[in-house]
Design an enzyme around this catalytic site. Sequence first.
Site, PDB file in Angstrom:
ATOM      1  CE  LYS A 122     -19.163  -9.089 -92.243  1.00 19.78           C
ATOM      2  NZ  LYS A 122     -20.058  -8.689 -92.665  1.00 19.78           N
TER       3      LYS A 122
HETATM    4  O1  G3P Z   1     -24.065  -9.362 -95.175  1.00 22.77           O
HETATM    5  C1  G3P Z   1     -23.290  -8.416 -96.786  1.00 22.77           C
HETATM    6  C2  G3P Z   1     -23.651  -7.355 -97.319  1.00 22.77           C
HETATM    7  O2  G3P Z   1     -23.820  -6.518 -96.106  1.00 22.77           O
HETATM    8  C3  G3P Z   1     -23.838  -6.784 -98.094  1.00 22.77           C
HETATM    9  O3  G3P Z   1     -25.332  -6.939 -98.675  1.00 22.77           O
HETATM   10  O4  G3P Z   1     -26.506  -5.799-100.614  1.00 22.77           O
HETATM   11  O5  G3P Z   1     -24.686  -5.037 -99.836  1.00 22.77           O
HETATM   12  O6  G3P Z   1     -25.304  -6.915-100.778  1.00 22.77           O
HETATM   13  P1  G3P Z   1     -25.141  -6.010 -99.888  1.00 22.77           P
END
Ligand code: G3P
Length: 218
Positions: free
Chosen positions: A87
Amino acid sequence: MKFFIDTANLGDIAEAQALGVLDGVTTNPSLMAKEGITGAENILAHYQKICDLVDGDVSAEVISTDFEGMVEEGEKLAALHPQIVVKLPLIADGIKACKYFSDKGIRTNVTLVFSAGQALLAAKAGATYVSPFIGRLDDISTDGLNLIAEIRQIYDNYAFDTQILAASVRHTMHVIDCAKLGSDVMTGPLSSIKGLLKHPLTDIGLAKFLEDYKKGNQ
Ligand code: G3P
């Protein structure tokens, strides 16, 4: 549509895997830190545990921000297990590293994507997956789902192989809307997957079936 779970929590991963609908796992440095996994060796060991739990792709994120560092880290991650997908952040060196890994046949997930132009660059660099963060766009009053639709159109126009991995999914409606828009993959928390199970008419109907069975078999 593939279902990935967006966590480094082994219990949640095992629960989603046991449900029989899990196609992979995505992680990031924040999710690792949330589980208290720190230090390079511990992080590698944790990725190994995740790969042992699931059958599908496991995205493991580099923390370097320069090309050489990303290549060194990514090669180490890719060598750890055949399920690992490297990634990379969508910055210039991340795009260069994506092209480098793509030429070597190492799979990549380009992350922190917030625009159609960024997604186009990732596809041009041969990314296996591109991760548009829909929840974080919604957080700033911008339609995250519209980004999925834009990327879908661009990738279809040119038959790019890069898979759209809707990320920063927060709830079940994100999952359903991404499926309607033709996202190849979604990654979200366990709750976004389990929420799909819920309907009161299912619970009421099942209770009635069991009650009627009981009456007829007394
Ligand atoms: O997949 C990306 C993720 O981990 C970010 O999620 O909820 O932190 O915006 P969030």
